[in-house]
Design a protein around this motif. Structure first.
Motif, PDB file in Angstrom:
ATOM      1  N   ARG A  31       0.849  -1.205   0.000  1.00  0.00           N
ATOM      2  CA  ARG A  31       0.000   0.000   0.000  1.00  0.00           C
ATOM      3  C   ARG A  31       0.874   1.241   0.000  1.00  0.00           C
ATOM      4  N   THR A  32       0.248   2.351  -0.351  1.00  0.00           N
ATOM      5  CA  THR A  32       0.894   3.660  -0.304  1.00  0.00           C
ATOM      6  C   THR A  32       0.004   4.604   0.474  1.00  0.00           C
ATOM      7  N   SER A  57       5.346  -1.566   0.513  1.00  0.00           N
ATOM      8  CA  SER A  57       4.541  -0.425   0.962  1.00  0.00           C
ATOM      9  C   SER A  57       5.403   0.821   1.095  1.00  0.00           C
ATOM     10  N   ARG A  58       4.752   1.984   0.954  1.00  0.00           N
ATOM     11  CA  ARG A  58       5.448   3.260   1.064  1.00  0.00           C
ATOM     12  C   ARG A  58       4.611   4.240   1.880  1.00  0.00           C
ATOM     13  N   TYR A  60       4.649   8.422   2.523  1.00  0.00           N
ATOM     14  CA  TYR A  60       5.181   9.740   2.198  1.00  0.00           C
ATOM     15  C   TYR A  60       4.762  10.679   3.314  1.00  0.00           C
ATOM     16  N   GLN A  89      11.248   2.540   3.780  1.00  0.00           N
ATOM     17  CA  GLN A  89       9.991   2.657   3.041  1.00  0.00           C
ATOM     18  C   GLN A  89       9.307   4.003   3.276  1.00  0.00           C
ATOM     19  N   VAL A 109       2.430   9.377  -8.002  1.00  0.00           N
ATOM     20  CA  VAL A 109       2.234   8.560  -6.801  1.00  0.00           C
ATOM     21  C   VAL A 109       0.738   8.416  -6.577  1.00  0.00           C
ATOM     22  N   ALA A 111      -1.999   7.059  -3.933  1.00  0.00           N
ATOM     23  CA  ALA A 111      -2.159   6.644  -2.537  1.00  0.00           C
ATOM     24  C   ALA A 111      -3.390   5.764  -2.374  1.00  0.00           C
TER      25      ALA A 111
END
Length: 126
Positions: A31-32, A57-58, A60, A89, A109, A111
């Protein structure tokens, strides 16, 4: 050991209900997530340990960390994130939210949650 003011604690029960029970969030699925307003990193640490367990996963984290204590808060944030086993990550964007969000859009990106703020009410966060 991570040192932060636990501002997100009042919302954890609601987040768990909304994400795990209602949305059937699987933390093992890649997931982001975008967090706007990361402060000392308490909610970012929670997101990484509870929601974003997959290696792909990331997270931000967006914050400007400005003002008289801005640099000290940023250093505390960095130290707290560095303690996470999955710290690599996490990407930090030190900028005003409108600029950082434009940058994420430019980089395409996507999300899995809309940008969230840890101190928002649970209903308005997600």
């Amino acid at each position: 050991m991570a040192e932060y003011t636990n501002y997100h604690a009042p919302y954890v029960a609601a987040w768990r209900h909304l994400l795990f029970e209602r949305a059937k969030w699987d933390p093992q699925q890649p997931r982001t997530v975008v967090e706007v307003g990361s402060y000392e990193g308490s909610s970012a640490c929670w997101l990484m340990t509870e929601l974003l367990r997959a290696p792909e996963s990331r997270l931000y984290c967006i914050d400007v960390w400005t003002g008289e204590d801005g640099e000290a808060l940023f250093q505390k944030f960095q130290a707290n994130i560095a303690e996470l086993p999955n710290a690599a990550q996490v990407e930090t964007l030190r900028d005003w939210s409108q600029n950082a969000l434009r940058e994420l859009i430019r980089r395409k990106v996507k999300a899995d949650l809309p940008p969230c703020c840890a101190t928002s009410s649970p209903a308005s966060t997600w």
